[in-house]
Scaffold this motif. Sequence first.
Motif, PDB file in Angstrom:
ATOM      1  N   SER A 103       5.028  -7.827  70.740  1.00 35.92           N
ATOM      2  CA  SER A 103       4.937  -9.173  70.190  1.00 35.92           C
ATOM      3  C   SER A 103       4.478 -10.139  71.271  1.00 35.92           C
ATOM      4  CB  SER A 103       6.284  -9.624  69.649  1.00 35.92           C
ATOM      5  OG  SER A 103       6.736  -8.737  68.656  1.00 35.92           O
ATOM      6  N   PRO A 104       3.783 -11.228  70.884  1.00 32.30           N
ATOM      7  CA  PRO A 104       3.419 -12.270  71.859  1.00 32.30           C
ATOM      8  C   PRO A 104       4.663 -12.886  72.469  1.00 32.30           C
ATOM      9  CG  PRO A 104       2.213 -12.524  69.802  1.00 32.30           C
ATOM     10  CD  PRO A 104       3.280 -11.513  69.554  1.00 32.30           C
ATOM     11  N   PRO A 105       4.570 -13.447  73.655  1.00 31.12           N
ATOM     12  CA  PRO A 105       5.733 -14.076  74.297  1.00 31.12           C
ATOM     13  C   PRO A 105       6.340 -15.157  73.406  1.00 31.12           C
ATOM     14  CG  PRO A 105       3.936 -13.852  75.856  1.00 31.12           C
ATOM     15  CD  PRO A 105       3.381 -13.473  74.521  1.00 31.12           C
ATOM     16  N   ARG A 106       7.635 -15.020  73.141  1.00 34.91           N
ATOM     17  CA  ARG A 106       8.313 -15.947  72.237  1.00 34.91           C
ATOM     18  C   ARG A 106       8.377 -17.354  72.811  1.00 34.91           C
ATOM     19  NH1 ARG A 106       8.448 -17.582  67.550  1.00 34.91           N
ATOM     20  NH2 ARG A 106      10.407 -18.481  66.800  1.00 34.91           N
ATOM     21  N   LEU A 107       8.527 -17.460  74.125  1.00 38.42           N
ATOM     22  CA  LEU A 107       8.624 -18.775  74.764  1.00 38.42           C
ATOM     23  C   LEU A 107       7.347 -19.569  74.546  1.00 38.42           C
ATOM     24  CD1 LEU A 107      10.246 -20.709  76.530  1.00 38.42           C
ATOM     25  CD2 LEU A 107       9.267 -19.585  78.549  1.00 38.42           C
ATOM     26  N   ALA A 108       6.189 -18.892  74.684  1.00 40.54           N
ATOM     27  CA  ALA A 108       4.916 -19.581  74.470  1.00 40.54           C
ATOM     28  C   ALA A 108       4.780 -20.029  73.021  1.00 40.54           C
ATOM     29  CB  ALA A 108       3.770 -18.652  74.858  1.00 40.54           C
ATOM     30  N   ASP A 109       5.190 -19.169  72.074  1.00 35.93           N
ATOM     31  CA  ASP A 109       5.131 -19.543  70.656  1.00 35.93           C
ATOM     32  C   ASP A 109       5.999 -20.759  70.360  1.00 35.93           C
ATOM     33  OD1 ASP A 109       3.256 -17.907  69.543  1.00 35.93           O
ATOM     34  OD2 ASP A 109       4.658 -16.280  69.069  1.00 35.93           O
ATOM     35  N   ARG A 110       7.195 -20.811  70.943  1.00 35.26           N
ATOM     36  CA  ARG A 110       8.087 -21.941  70.699  1.00 35.26           C
ATOM     37  C   ARG A 110       7.491 -23.243  71.247  1.00 35.26           C
ATOM     38  NH1 ARG A 110      14.141 -19.445  71.948  1.00 35.26           N
ATOM     39  NH2 ARG A 110      14.238 -18.105  70.079  1.00 35.26           N
ATOM     40  N   PHE A 111       6.865 -23.141  72.424  1.00 37.06           N
ATOM     41  CA  PHE A 111       6.226 -24.338  72.999  1.00 37.06           C
ATOM     42  C   PHE A 111       5.100 -24.817  72.102  1.00 37.06           C
ATOM     43  CE2 PHE A 111       2.928 -26.304  75.632  1.00 37.06           C
ATOM     44  CZ  PHE A 111       3.641 -27.358  76.184  1.00 37.06           C
ATOM     45  N   LEU A 112       4.316 -23.890  71.590  1.00 38.87           N
ATOM     46  CA  LEU A 112       3.212 -24.239  70.708  1.00 38.87           C
ATOM     47  C   LEU A 112       3.725 -24.903  69.432  1.00 38.87           C
ATOM     48  CD1 LEU A 112       0.081 -23.893  70.346  1.00 38.87           C
ATOM     49  CD2 LEU A 112       0.605 -21.810  69.073  1.00 38.87           C
ATOM     50  N   GLU A 113       4.790 -24.354  68.850  1.00 40.30           N
ATOM     51  CA  GLU A 113       5.363 -24.930  67.631  1.00 40.30           C
ATOM     52  C   GLU A 113       5.949 -26.307  67.883  1.00 40.30           C
ATOM     53  OE1 GLU A 113       8.155 -22.008  66.517  1.00 40.30           O
ATOM     54  OE2 GLU A 113       6.648 -20.506  65.912  1.00 40.30           O
ATOM     55  N   TRP A 114       6.487 -26.506  69.079  1.00 40.11           N
ATOM     56  CA  TRP A 114       7.072 -27.820  69.402  1.00 40.11           C
ATOM     57  C   TRP A 114       6.009 -28.871  69.649  1.00 40.11           C
ATOM     58  CZ3 TRP A 114       6.503 -30.334  74.180  1.00 40.11           C
ATOM     59  CH2 TRP A 114       7.213 -31.529  74.301  1.00 40.11           C
ATOM     60  N   ASP A 163      -4.965 -17.508  65.209  1.00 40.88           N
ATOM     61  CA  ASP A 163      -6.088 -17.127  66.065  1.00 40.88           C
ATOM     62  C   ASP A 163      -5.612 -16.553  67.391  1.00 40.88           C
ATOM     63  OD1 ASP A 163      -7.768 -17.986  64.099  1.00 40.88           O
ATOM     64  OD2 ASP A 163      -8.081 -19.989  64.966  1.00 40.88           O
ATOM     65  N   LEU A 164      -4.630 -17.202  67.993  1.00 42.59           N
ATOM     66  CA  LEU A 164      -4.128 -16.733  69.284  1.00 42.59           C
ATOM     67  C   LEU A 164      -3.489 -15.354  69.164  1.00 42.59           C
ATOM     68  CD1 LEU A 164      -2.579 -20.008  70.782  1.00 42.59           C
ATOM     69  CD2 LEU A 164      -4.759 -18.943  71.348  1.00 42.59           C
ATOM     70  N   HIS A 165      -2.796 -15.073  68.038  1.00 45.02           N
ATOM     71  CA  HIS A 165      -2.189 -13.754  67.850  1.00 45.02           C
ATOM     72  C   HIS A 165      -3.251 -12.660  67.725  1.00 45.02           C
ATOM     73  CE1 HIS A 165       2.109 -15.016  66.379  1.00 45.02           C
ATOM     74  NE2 HIS A 165       1.798 -15.509  67.574  1.00 45.02           N
ATOM     75  N   GLU A 166      -4.364 -12.982  66.985  1.00 51.16           N
ATOM     76  CA  GLU A 166      -5.450 -12.011  66.864  1.00 51.16           C
ATOM     77  C   GLU A 166      -6.023 -11.679  68.246  1.00 51.16           C
ATOM     78  OE1 GLU A 166      -6.723 -10.302  64.510  1.00 51.16           O
ATOM     79  OE2 GLU A 166      -5.873 -11.139  62.675  1.00 51.16           O
ATOM     80  N   LEU A 167      -6.231 -12.722  69.043  1.00 50.24           N
ATOM     81  CA  LEU A 167      -6.778 -12.516  70.387  1.00 50.24           C
ATOM     82  C   LEU A 167      -5.801 -11.744  71.266  1.00 50.24           C
ATOM     83  CD1 LEU A 167      -9.192 -13.132  72.222  1.00 50.24           C
ATOM     84  CD2 LEU A 167      -8.091 -15.294  72.847  1.00 50.24           C
ATOM     85  N   TYR A 168      -4.499 -12.030  71.082  1.00 44.67           N
ATOM     86  CA  TYR A 168      -3.477 -11.354  71.891  1.00 44.67           C
ATOM     87  C   TYR A 168      -3.463  -9.847  71.620  1.00 44.67           C
ATOM     88  CZ  TYR A 168       1.114  -9.772  73.441  1.00 44.67           C
ATOM     89  OH  TYR A 168       2.130  -9.069  74.026  1.00 44.67           O
ATOM     90  N   ARG A 179      12.524 -15.747  59.561  1.00 45.52           N
ATOM     91  CA  ARG A 179      12.078 -15.408  60.916  1.00 45.52           C
ATOM     92  C   ARG A 179      10.989 -14.338  60.922  1.00 45.52           C
ATOM     93  NH1 ARG A 179      17.754 -15.744  62.457  1.00 45.52           N
ATOM     94  NH2 ARG A 179      17.895 -13.471  62.338  1.00 45.52           N
ATOM     95  N   PHE A 180      10.598 -13.820  59.760  1.00 45.13           N
ATOM     96  CA  PHE A 180       9.531 -12.814  59.712  1.00 45.13           C
ATOM     97  C   PHE A 180       8.226 -13.409  60.245  1.00 45.13           C
ATOM     98  CE2 PHE A 180      11.279  -9.980  56.049  1.00 45.13           C
ATOM     99  CZ  PHE A 180      12.301  -9.573  56.901  1.00 45.13           C
ATOM    100  N   GLN A 181       7.519 -12.643  61.065  1.00 49.69           N
ATOM    101  CA  GLN A 181       6.215 -13.061  61.575  1.00 49.69           C
ATOM    102  C   GLN A 181       5.152 -12.682  60.545  1.00 49.69           C
ATOM    103  OE1 GLN A 181       5.633 -14.828  64.324  1.00 49.69           O
ATOM    104  NE2 GLN A 181       7.862 -14.912  64.649  1.00 49.69           N
ATOM    105  N   PRO A 182       4.411 -13.650  60.026  1.00 51.47           N
ATOM    106  CA  PRO A 182       3.495 -13.381  58.915  1.00 51.47           C
ATOM    107  C   PRO A 182       2.435 -12.342  59.232  1.00 51.47           C
ATOM    108  CG  PRO A 182       3.092 -15.546  59.870  1.00 51.47           C
ATOM    109  CD  PRO A 182       4.365 -15.057  60.454  1.00 51.47           C
ATOM    110  N   LEU A 183       1.851 -12.397  60.426  1.00 54.65           N
ATOM    111  CA  LEU A 183       0.771 -11.485  60.747  1.00 54.65           C
ATOM    112  C   LEU A 183       1.274 -10.044  60.819  1.00 54.65           C
ATOM    113  CD1 LEU A 183      -2.232 -11.808  61.194  1.00 54.65           C
ATOM    114  CD2 LEU A 183      -1.809 -11.787  63.657  1.00 54.65           C
ATOM    115  N   GLN A 184       2.456  -9.888  61.418  1.00 57.31           N
ATOM    116  CA  GLN A 184       3.005  -8.536  61.539  1.00 57.31           C
ATOM    117  C   GLN A 184       3.494  -8.012  60.201  1.00 57.31           C
ATOM    118  OE1 GLN A 184       5.890  -8.589  64.670  1.00 57.31           O
ATOM    119  NE2 GLN A 184       4.328  -8.456  66.261  1.00 57.31           N
ATOM    120  N   VAL A 185       3.924  -8.919  59.311  1.00 50.64           N
ATOM    121  CA  VAL A 185       4.302  -8.494  57.965  1.00 50.64           C
ATOM    122  C   VAL A 185       3.100  -7.934  57.232  1.00 50.64           C
ATOM    123  CG1 VAL A 185       5.066  -9.324  55.710  1.00 50.64           C
ATOM    124  CG2 VAL A 185       6.288 -10.030  57.760  1.00 50.64           C
ATOM    125  N   ILE A 186       1.953  -8.645  57.351  1.00 48.11           N
ATOM    126  CA  ILE A 186       0.733  -8.177  56.695  1.00 48.11           C
ATOM    127  C   ILE A 186       0.296  -6.832  57.271  1.00 48.11           C
ATOM    128  CG2 ILE A 186      -1.684  -8.714  56.245  1.00 48.11           C
ATOM    129  CD1 ILE A 186       0.302 -10.450  54.735  1.00 48.11           C
TER     130      ILE A 186
END
Length: 875
Positions: A7-18, A31-36, A481-488
């Motif tokens: 999974s992508p770093p959770r800390l970075a995701d939280r900062f982005l969401e904030w 987009d960032l998850h696809e690139l990751y 808390r499900f991650q949409p991309l990983q669910v798909i």
Amino acid sequence: MNSHLSSPPRLADRFLEWFCAREVVESLQGDLHELYYWRLEELGKRKADLHYYLDVLDVCRPFAWKKRKSARINHLDMLSNHFKISLRHLSKDIGGNLLNITGLMLGVVCCIIIFLTIKYETSFDSFHENNQELYRVTNNYYYPTFTMYVGQTPNPMAEALKTDFTAFDRVFAISTNYNHPISVEEELYTSDILYADDNFIQAFDYYNDPKQWIIGNPNEILAKINTTVLTQSLAEKIFGSSQGAIGKIITLSNETKIEVAGVMKDPPANTSFPFEQLVSRLTYESFASDHFGNVSITNTFVQIPEAVDIGQLRPALDAFNKKYMEAVWGEDFVSMDLQPLAEIHLDERFSSDTYTTNKSYLWTLGFIGLLIIVIACINFVNLATAKGVKRSLEIGMRKILGGSKQHILGQFMSESFLLAILALGLGLLLAQYSFPYFSELTNLNIGNDFVYSPTLLLFIFGLLVFICLSMGLYPAMLFSRFQPLQVIRGKLTSNPSKGISLRRGLIAFQLVISQVLIIAAIVIGSQLDYFQSKDLGFEKESLMVVKVLGNIPVEKRLALKQKFEQLSFVESTTLSSHIPMSAGHGSTGLTSQDSEIKDRFNVQYIYADNDFLDAMDIELLAGKAAIAPITEDTVRGYVVNETLIGRLAWDTPEEALGKRITINGTEARIMGVAKDFHTQSLHQQIKPIAIAYGVREYPYLGVKYKTDGLQASVGQMEDTWKTLFPDRNFDYFFQDEQMGTMYDNEVRFSKIIKAFTLISIIIACFGLIGLSAYSSVRRFKEIGVRKVLGASIPSILFLISKEFIVIMLISFVLSYPIAHYLTGAWLQDFAYSVDLSWWMFAKACLITTVLTLITVSFQSMKAALINPVESLRRE
């Protein structure tokens, strides 16, 4: 590679969401998850994480800053949408949701009934506005091995308190005489009589309300001797109407004639001192004892201003006790206390004086109600989390299309709210129809004032909130808390084994609760059976007691005794002042000149004729059973029990014979020693007892009869009675039936425990049915493959059932110490009780095992019988 490691770093995701506005964060993060994930395959985990941090910092530019929302969200439309989708989902799984709703409905019914029961039991005497100022004077009698708590006091105590205390606003006494025989124009009735004066009416201010009075002025009526006030129900029962009762004469059992001068409404059911008649206190004092050595049927009350500190009155009470009580009963044997009116009903130490309820019973009921509703909520949580994988695609699509965590949370909470509303509505209807049957089952007189009350509405609202949070909060937070991309992609970030472990733990919790309740029901039932089978030291199975009350000469009582003895089915008879375990026993002080123990202590006394021990089948250990009557040149003789001679430190019954004792100031000798027998319930130890021949009128005629042809025998006895007393009703009771009333609280508690145990088992079985059905569906392909490879139906059944059997055994191991502790604590309330045995716990385990196997096997058999071709073709 494990999903949580890729999974992508959770800390970075939280900062982005904030940092970013909600309307852009989803697209940027996608987009960032696809690139990751591309870099993860090309560069590896460490470099992919580093680049992801740099990419997040790069996209956090001014256009993505959070801005004030320009458009207002239509929350009403969103809420409507939530409920539409909830109804759609509920309709897709009617069977599972029906189990949930039924389980919740039963849990709601239990909670409402338990709430009303607790509310009723804790409301006693609260209808008096000044109940916080009223205290009952109590006495504690200290024996070497126990303390006897008595709410009744010597009759002259009230007058003495008035003289010695100025801190009390009011001092008054009441005397109670329940099931007291009365007669009206040769018709015999029984009535609950309360002797009182105007102080009682003014202090218990509810009765001073003019709305409670139909006819008469209470202050004038109770100030006159030989006057009475009837309740409306008694007046209508005897005289047909309230107005028709005024001026009529009622005769008490001692031939005292009293005039009906008023009628009032029936007292509330939640009073510690119920009555059908208020008789003027002056009437009682005309024949009551005026000695501090006799504990009468009197309750003494004081009214103390709230500003007075009760603790400061303690030295004065001790001085009063020393002056009046210890002067008669002996030093350090008796003490005084003040008991608040509000605590009388909940203080079981005084159960022999008034109807009381054990506080631990109420706590237990409340806890049982909580556990039952939790069991029902667990069913929903288990099924919801089990279906989480099926709904993961829906959740992923919602989040990709812009749905936030709050929206997902609201969706699942709305589903739980909808289920809770349906269950609550059905539960209210079922509770309304079932409550009268529950009241009849438990002998609780709970009126509509408790059922239709604002506090019940408040409780229902709190119950709704609790159910919604308990059912919906965990599944909603888990799914949001499900991650949409990983669910798909078919990869959930949550660990599947964690959900399975949670469901197993919740099932085990349900089974622990059910097994604890089953064990409790078995132990309580065993204790009630012990009450019936224990040897009480006297005859109880074939003993009938005839009430010979009123002003009847001794000669006519003896004539009745002789006529009964001539009947062929009568073995023996006895006239006595008291019957063991059927009526209140008098008590007085005793000392002995011939014993090393010089302290005065309390003894129960029975006056009886010489046939008492024989008719009661009480074993005589030493001396004589026939005690000579008093003459001028003889000393009174007593038969005493083993406990009394043990209290006086004599080693054997023979050693006690001929020893001198003084009872209530009269010297006597011990002429016989009887084996211990019970005179009170098994809650209490056997007390010292003294039996003497008396020349007074005996109110009870005990008849030991042969059990054959009982109905015809009673008819012959009634005919014999009518030859001597043609104008009196034949009033009698059977000893074994009368004794059953001593354990009303235990019988009531046993019925409640059994009912709620059954309901908890049903709810737990609902959960097992749902989960076993889901487990069968989840393993549909596996079962088909196993059957193709030659697996038998028993092996398929074992495959599906073994998980639940293991959980059941684990739950039994957990429930054993809990049940052992709780039932052991309950049995400590009895001086005589059953021992906790292994078979009680083994029986509970067997019951749970059988029910689990039946429940799970039903679904397992359906899965095992499916044609494997269907499962493989579907795959």
